[in-house]
Design a protein around this motif. Structure first.
Motif, mmCIF file in Angstrom:
data_model
loop_
_atom_site.group_PDB
_atom_site.id
_atom_site.type_symbol
_atom_site.label_atom_id
_atom_site.label_comp_id
_atom_site.label_asym_id
_atom_site.label_seq_id
_atom_site.Cartn_x
_atom_site.Cartn_y
_atom_site.Cartn_z
ATOM 1 N N SER A 113 0.847 -1.192 0.000
ATOM 2 C CA SER A 113 0.000 0.000 0.000
ATOM 3 C C SER A 113 0.885 1.246 0.000
ATOM 4 O O SER A 113 2.077 1.178 0.329
ATOM 5 N N ARG A 115 0.590 3.678 2.048
ATOM 6 C CA ARG A 115 0.915 3.967 3.454
ATOM 7 C C ARG A 115 2.175 3.197 3.892
ATOM 8 O O ARG A 115 3.064 3.758 4.523
ATOM 9 N N ARG A 119 5.845 4.869 4.884
ATOM 10 C CA ARG A 119 6.433 4.599 6.202
ATOM 11 C C ARG A 119 7.828 3.989 6.064
ATOM 12 O O ARG A 119 8.786 4.449 6.687
#
Length: 140
Positions: A113, A115, A119
């Protein structure tokens, strides 16, 4: 930022050199070394698949996760999950440097993803993918 990147490059270079020495002294005819080289090729071929992880690699070779991890660490000097993430990040950085969109890079490099990619990228590189892209395209 630049000094941190310099230190990281020195560490990466040192780790690569150590793993090269280990690999050069390895018995290349051994079964474990053959598994290691096949696993490396497998990862490099399948990194875009977001479902590829240590467990799926072990399953593909019909060996346990613990055995795979032990073999990989022995010959490469880092654990296999770090290698998979690092390989994907290097590919992502290359695509970002070519001017590719972050969303496309996420899919092409096997990150599950946006995200997760953001990160991991920020944790490892210390900057966002957008900042990285801007910095490398300005240098060109």
């Amino acid at each position: 930022q630049k000094s941190l990147s310099g230190v990281e490059e020195i560490i990466d270079s040192t780790c690569y050199s150590i793993s090269a020495v280990i690999a050069s002294t390895a018995d290349v005819s051994s079964e474990t070394y053959q598994i290691y080289t096949r696993v490396l090729a497998y990862i490099q071929e399948n990194y875009p698949n977001s479902m590829m992880n240590v467990s799926s690699v072990a399953d593909s070779f019909g060996i346990s996760i613990a055995y795979l991890s032990r073999i990989f660490k022995k010959y490469h000097g880092i654990n296999i999950s770090e290698y998979i993430t690092g390989y994907r990040l290097e590919k992502a950085k290359s695509l970002l440097a070519e001017g590719r969109m972050v969303g496309d890079v996420v899919e092409e490099c096997g990150f599950g993803s946006l995200r997760t990619f953001l990160r991991v990228f920020k944790t490892v590189e210390g900057i966002t993918p957008g900042q990285y892209k801007s910095s490398v395209t300005k240098e060109s």
